[in-house]
Design an enzyme around this catalytic site. Structure first.
Site, PDB file in Angstrom:
ATOM      1  N   CYS A  34       0.829  -1.205   0.000  1.00  0.00           N
ATOM      2  CA  CYS A  34       0.000   0.000   0.000  1.00  0.00           C
ATOM      3  C   CYS A  34       0.860   1.250   0.000  1.00  0.00           C
ATOM      4  O   CYS A  34       2.080   1.183   0.018  1.00  0.00           O
ATOM      5  CB  CYS A  34      -0.890   0.005   1.237  1.00  0.00           C
ATOM      6  SG  CYS A  34       0.103   0.012   2.729  1.00  0.00           S
ATOM      7  N   CYS A  37       3.299   1.540   2.857  1.00  0.00           N
ATOM      8  CA  CYS A  37       4.551   0.785   2.702  1.00  0.00           C
ATOM      9  C   CYS A  37       5.556   1.596   1.901  1.00  0.00           C
ATOM     10  O   CYS A  37       6.739   1.660   2.244  1.00  0.00           O
ATOM     11  CB  CYS A  37       4.300  -0.536   1.975  1.00  0.00           C
ATOM     12  SG  CYS A  37       3.080  -1.579   2.763  1.00  0.00           S
ATOM     13  N   ASP A 442       2.012 -35.910  -6.981  1.00  0.00           N
ATOM     14  CA  ASP A 442       2.956 -36.129  -5.905  1.00  0.00           C
ATOM     15  C   ASP A 442       2.100 -36.270  -4.650  1.00  0.00           C
ATOM     16  O   ASP A 442       0.973 -35.814  -4.621  1.00  0.00           O
ATOM     17  CB  ASP A 442       3.880 -34.910  -5.834  1.00  0.00           C
ATOM     18  CG  ASP A 442       4.754 -34.943  -4.616  1.00  0.00           C
ATOM     19  OD1 ASP A 442       5.281 -36.031  -4.316  1.00  0.00           O
ATOM     20  OD2 ASP A 442       4.917 -33.906  -3.962  1.00  0.00           O
ATOM     21  N   ASP A 617       4.974 -30.390  -5.872  1.00  0.00           N
ATOM     22  CA  ASP A 617       5.334 -29.158  -5.159  1.00  0.00           C
ATOM     23  C   ASP A 617       6.775 -29.117  -4.693  1.00  0.00           C
ATOM     24  O   ASP A 617       7.253 -28.076  -4.289  1.00  0.00           O
ATOM     25  CB  ASP A 617       4.417 -28.980  -3.954  1.00  0.00           C
ATOM     26  CG  ASP A 617       4.779 -29.945  -2.841  1.00  0.00           C
ATOM     27  OD1 ASP A 617       5.151 -31.080  -3.162  1.00  0.00           O
ATOM     28  OD2 ASP A 617       4.695 -29.557  -1.666  1.00  0.00           O
ATOM     29  N   ASP A 621      10.181 -32.907  -7.300  1.00  0.00           N
ATOM     30  CA  ASP A 621       9.258 -32.993  -8.428  1.00  0.00           C
ATOM     31  C   ASP A 621       9.687 -32.107  -9.583  1.00  0.00           C
ATOM     32  O   ASP A 621       9.161 -32.220 -10.685  1.00  0.00           O
ATOM     33  CB  ASP A 621       7.852 -32.537  -8.004  1.00  0.00           C
ATOM     34  CG  ASP A 621       7.303 -33.362  -6.866  1.00  0.00           C
ATOM     35  OD1 ASP A 621       7.419 -34.587  -6.959  1.00  0.00           O
ATOM     36  OD2 ASP A 621       6.780 -32.782  -5.904  1.00  0.00           O
TER      37      ASP A 621
END
Lengths: 723, 56
Positions: A34, A37, A442, A617, A621
């Site tokens: 935002c 920030c 997986d 993930d 993999d």
């Protein structure tokens, strides 16, 4: 990250300097969202000594810092930003240069120029069309209009056409014809014929068609580019984030060095929370390792002196000193990265739908145009009339609709998927996904949630142990405290790396941790467990399990209904894999696979002619993800897996996989419909052009008409299906 | 008919002006950070001018 940066390192390599010695530093900042920030970060960084300016790009997350000559302390900048609560890392200058979207900029400028040309050329061609229908417009005025149209359209078309001309030339040099070849030939021939007609005082000039064609095509091209660019920049950010540093121990002093410079025999320090940089052997220290991302194993592995470490494993609890047994290039991680690269290369040879259509379209249309010319000449039409008709064939069969057919559908499909939490990295990925007929899952982190959850413990026992669990950051303790909810925390807590935590609850000393630490002999190593006990009292055992995702079974059933076969490949032990597969009704499963075996199995399926969709993930993999026909990774996956995957889905459920497959198939159908429509349209248009029934007005109408029809078909909501 | 000789260049000139403005905004980096620009305009203390040298 911050632990590594607390040490002194030479980071001058990350600073770009100009002739006067002023430096520029780029950081990738995550977490900024935002206006507040921006204010916080820019103000803090600007206030630092030696910094002359700082600017945060909220869209890309890059913080550009200008440094005064001489003084440069990149580490302090990173520390300052991290001190504000954002994650920051230095961006390699080479990557930063490449990150600027030059191609997108060029396409946008070409689109602007073509839009200007298409809009303004109308001013002269609309009066000219009026002349075609017998209104009051004498020949010399018509010629004047055409000349003015030429002045506007020719430079615009030549400028805006450059992306097509370049691509067509590159394709011809390779001895192939892609979609850009007929486009380029069509545009150039149209301009030449229009010029000669205007000079000879003829009635048919197509300057407007040439530039409008490019305008419509550039819209499609730009959409396609936007789709790919957002995914590409995400992948580049991931690479930059991995700017790896290892801590080398030299004469008792820790030194940060790039991982690539680690030599065999170097002594390295791995702090808790960091990943093991290269393969090695533990020399000192005890800890627990999370290998889930390397092997898919869910159980945490305790390590002590002499244990072997694989690059990429996450060190959980204690500081380890290790001796490197392999260089970075020879480590397990690098081998996986090489497999990924090979997979990506094989995939780039995939022929996209639009190019398949072009392979059909180009010879047909060009033959028709050539036959029209030769036939017209032979039948006594004269060279000029014959050439004009041949050009008309090229113009009315304009590949606009074909050029828009695929990108328009894919943009609509990927924005629909984006709203459902699925990020599609490229249009080609959607096309490949539509072809998939076999799904490989997986287990850890895909079919299961990938983090331990407490099972079958009575609430009062959990409440007893919770105060101690809350004091620890160990994943199992966190799962325990998550099950208990908020509450008091034990006092005087001491955590022993790789063993457990000890503290005082209500005045009684208690321990939570491994069986031996709590004072229990044995324990069941096959299950993930944690023991708890007050000093001299009964010991309680907590068992943890990696829970299945709530909609895993439903997802598999739906995929089967779509005609896909399902298989589970896991690096975990046979016991847990068999349990999960059994519960989900998948009979086809394999356990204990290395990353390389996974990739091999995917390769074998491919050679059997299966189109494999891989969902995974972990680092283990990544190679299989890159080798599969198409791949998906959850948003919680490791960076490498997300980079290798074609689609990334967020959210808790697996339903996104089915959603993505359905949408991909639907958009393939739509694209084919669009091709069918273009074909039908050409079936009418080509004979009309050959017979000389086409004039500039008809050409303009037909061109925009067919393009609009294709766009509307792409945007049409799904009929007779639930959204 | 002579009026065309004035009106046509004038209208193309206007169109070209628009095109030039678009190219300028493009090269000035005004499309580089749409989200940031939307946020910067809200507060006076934020630097709401485009970056000085977008190409660097």
């Amino acid at each position: 990250m911050s632990q590594g940066l607390a040490l002194h390192r030479d980071l001058e390599a990350f600073v770009q300097r100009d002739d006067a010695g002023r430096g520029r530093l780029e950081l990738l900042v995550t977490g900024a969202r935002c206006a507040g920030c921006i204010g916080k970060i820019e103000k803090a960084v600007r206030a630092m000594p030696g910094v002359s300016a700082a600017r945060l790009n909220l869209t890309t997350g890059k913080l550009a810092v200008d440094l005064e000559p001489g003084k440069a302390d990149p580490e302090r900048v990173v520390e300052t930003v991290e001190g504000l609560g954002y994650r920051a890392c230095l961006f390699d200058p080479a990557e930063a240069g490449a990150a600027q979207d030059r191609e997108g900029k060029e396409l946008a400028i070409a689109l602007g120029v073509a839009g200007f040309g298409a809009g303004n050329v109308m001013m002269f061609t609309v009066p000219a069309w009026a002349g075609l229908f017998g209104q009051e417009l004498n020949a010399s005025t018509l010629t004047l209009m055409y000349w003015m149209a030429a002045i506007v359209a020719t430079p615009c078309a030549l400028f805006a056409g450059r992306p097509f001309f370049r691509s067509a030339w590159a394709s011809l040099k390779r001895g192939k014809a892609n979609m850009d070849v007929p486009i380029s030939i069509g545009v150039i021939l149209t301009l030449i014929v229009s010029f000669s007609e205007t000079m000879l005082g003829g009635k048919h000039a197509y300057f407007d068609a040439a530039v409008t064609l490019l305008f419509l095509l550039l819209i499609g091209r730009y959409l396609d580019h936007r789709l790919r660019a957002s995914a590409r920049s995400a992948a580049r950010d991931l690479l930059a984030l991995q700017a790896p540093v290892a801590l080398r121990l030299v004469d008792g002093v820790e030194q940060g060095v790039p991982v690539a410079e680690v030599k065999v025999g170097d002594r390295l320090v791995v702090a808790p929370g960091e990943r093991v940089p290269v393969d090695g052997v533990v020399e000192a220290g005890r800890s627990e390792l999370d290998n889930a991302l390397i092997s898919g194993e869910t159980a945490l592995v305790p390590v002590a002196e002499g244990a072997r470490l694989h690059a990429g494993a996450l060190n959980l609890s204690g500081r380890l000193v290790m001796a490197a047994t392999a260089r970075s290039e020879d480590s397990t991680l690098a081998a996986i990265a090489r497999l990924m690269e090979a997979g990506a290369q094989a995939r780039s040879s995939y022929v996209r739908l639009a190019d398949k259509a072009a392979a059909l379209y180009v010879p047909v249309v060009h033959t028709a145009a050539a036959l029209t010319f030769v036939g017209g000449w032979v039948l006594g039409l004269g060279v000029r009339e014959a050439l004009l008709r041949a050009a008309a064939v090229l113009i009315v069969t304009c590949p606009c609709a074909l050029g828009l057919a695929v990108p328009a559908v894919q943009i609509a499909a990927s924005s629909r998927l984006f709203r459902k939490g699925v990020l599609v990295k490229s249009g080609a990925a959607l096309e490949r996904l539509a072809e998939a007929d076999h799904v490989v899952f997986d287990k850890t982190g895909v079919l299961t949630e990938g983090k331990p959850a407490l099972i079958g413990a009575p609430d009062q026992l959990v409440a007893l142990a919770a105060p101690l669990a809350r004091a620890s950051r160990h994943p199992l303790a966190r799962a325990l405290s998550a099950a208990a909810g908020a509450g008091p925390v034990a006092v005087d807590c001491v955590e022993t790396a790789g063993q457990g935590v000890e503290g005082v609850i209500d005045g009684r000393r208690a321990r939570l941790g491994r069986a031996a630490f709590v004072g229990v002999r044995g324990g069941d190593a096959r299950e993930t467990e944690l023991w708890f006990g007050f000093e001299g009292d009964l010991k309680i055992r907590f068992v943890f399990e990696d829970r299945r995702r709530a909609d895993a079974a439903e997802t598999i059933a739906r995929l089967r209904r779509l005609g896909m076969s399902v298989e589970v490949l896991s690096g975990d032990l046979a016991g847990p894999v068999g349990d999960v597969a059994g519960a989900l009704g998948v009979s086809d499963w394999r356990a204990g696979l290395t990353p390389f075996e996974k990739a091999e199995i995917v390769d074998r399926l491919k050679s059997e002619g299966r189109k494999v969709l891989m969902v995974g993930d972990g680092l283990n993999d990544a190679a299989a993800l890159a080798k599969a026909h198409v791949s998906m990774a959850p948003g919680a996956a490791v960076d490498a897996a997300q980079t290798a995957a074609d689609l990334v889905f967020t959210g808790e459920g697996l339903g996104a996989v089915v959603e993505a497959v359905e949408t991909a198939r639907e958009s393939r159908r739509r694209a084919l419909e669009n091709f069918g429509f273009s074909g039908l349209y050409n079936l009418v248009a080509i004979p009309a052009a050959v017979l000389g029934l086409v004039n500039p007005f008809v050409a303009a109408l037909a061109m925009s008409g067919s393009s609009i029809a294709v766009l509307l078909n792409a945007a049409r909501p799904r009929l007779g299906r639930r959204a | 008919m002579n009026i065309i000789l004035i009106l046509a260049p004038a209208s193309i000139g206007l169109g070209a002006l628009g095109l030039a403005a678009f190219l300028w905004t493009m090269n000035a980096g005004q499309y580089d950070d749409p989200e940031g620009d939307a946020a910067r305009i809200l507060y006076d203390h934020l630097d709401d001018k485009p970056p000085a040298d977008p190409e660097r």
